[in-house]
Design a protein around this motif. Structure first.
Motif, mmCIF file in Angstrom:
data_model
loop_
_atom_site.group_PDB
_atom_site.id
_atom_site.type_symbol
_atom_site.label_atom_id
_atom_site.label_comp_id
_atom_site.label_asym_id
_atom_site.label_seq_id
_atom_site.Cartn_x
_atom_site.Cartn_y
_atom_site.Cartn_z
ATOM 1 N N ALA A 1 15.968 39.296 5.123
ATOM 2 C CA ALA A 1 16.100 37.844 5.272
ATOM 3 C C ALA A 1 17.209 37.304 4.379
ATOM 4 C CB ALA A 1 14.790 37.166 4.914
ATOM 5 N N VAL B 1 17.936 33.645 2.932
ATOM 6 C CA VAL B 1 17.340 32.316 2.850
ATOM 7 C C VAL B 1 18.010 31.514 1.739
ATOM 8 C CG1 VAL B 1 15.109 33.026 3.773
ATOM 9 C CG2 VAL B 1 15.504 33.129 1.325
ATOM 10 N N SER C 1 16.246 29.609 6.659
ATOM 11 C CA SER C 1 16.923 30.853 7.000
ATOM 12 C C SER C 1 18.385 30.562 7.313
ATOM 13 C CB SER C 1 16.265 31.506 8.208
ATOM 14 O OG SER C 1 17.002 32.639 8.602
ATOM 15 N N ARG D 1 20.498 33.277 8.067
ATOM 16 C CA ARG D 1 20.983 34.553 8.572
ATOM 17 C C ARG D 1 21.930 34.395 9.755
ATOM 18 N NH1 ARG D 1 17.386 39.640 10.555
ATOM 19 N NH2 ARG D 1 19.135 41.043 10.858
#
Length: 191
Positions: free
Chosen positions: A27, A29, A51, A53
């Motif tokens: 992840a 974040v 998030s 990503r």
């Protein structure tokens, strides 16, 4: 016996920590401050985890590489693009099947306004700037991938695309009304 000193006051609103302690292995974040949906008073803020990503604009904002006006201008562009897009839609199995053709849905006023704003943005940014903004904000490409699409793979080109993308975000902030000409000039002198 010594008295125990407490450093923090105990307010009921701050007892509960709603943030996630565990995130997935891969992840990416960032902490953001948002309006508290459970607040009794307007204007209360809480920290949330977002998030970043698959969100190049969110990543740039989280790493303080772009300012708030540039971020909001980019989000407004994405919102207009989503509103104006009329791509393939799912088939509704509850509707009666006749011959497989569907009547076109009428163009709504919000879609029309979004298309007009996108046309203005394209005029302001130019062909190259509009293509760069589309590649990054809509397709989610990185500067390396933008360079690969244009068949240039040098760091110098990546730096150029990054600088040009920030200029386009400045222009988007002006077009959507999140910045003024004087603040844009001040930012150019600083950068």
């Amino acid at each position: 016996m010594a008295r125990v000193r407490r450093n923090k006051s105990y307010k009921l609103a701050q007892i509960y920590d709603r943030r996630s302690r565990e995130v997935p292995f891969n992840a990416e974040v960032a902490e953001v401050e948002i309006d508290n949906p459970l607040a009794l008073d307007s204007g209360e803020k809480i920290l949330a985890i977002r998030s970043i990503r698959g969100d190049p604009l969110g990543r740039l904002h989280a790493h303080h590489q772009i300012d708030e006006a540039q971020y909001r201008g980019g989000r407004a562009f994405q919102n207009d693009w989503e509103r104006a897009e009329r791509g393939p839609q799912a088939v509704d199995p509850t509707r009666e099947y006749v011959d497989g053709t569907r009547t076109r849905d009428p163009v709504t006023e919000s879609q029309r306004q979004a298309v007009l704003r996108l046309n203005r943005v394209e005029r302001e940014l130019g062909t190259d700037g509009a293509a760069l903004v589309h590649d990054v904000l809509i397709l989610g490409l990185t500067m390396d991938q933008v360079g690969a699409r244009r068949a240039v793979r040098a760091q110098r080109w990546n730096d150029y695309f990054a600088r040009r993308f920030r200029e386009c975000l400045d222009r988007l902030a002006l077009v959507y009304g999140f910045a003024t000409e004087t603040s844009a000039r001040r930012a150019e002198r600083r950068g």
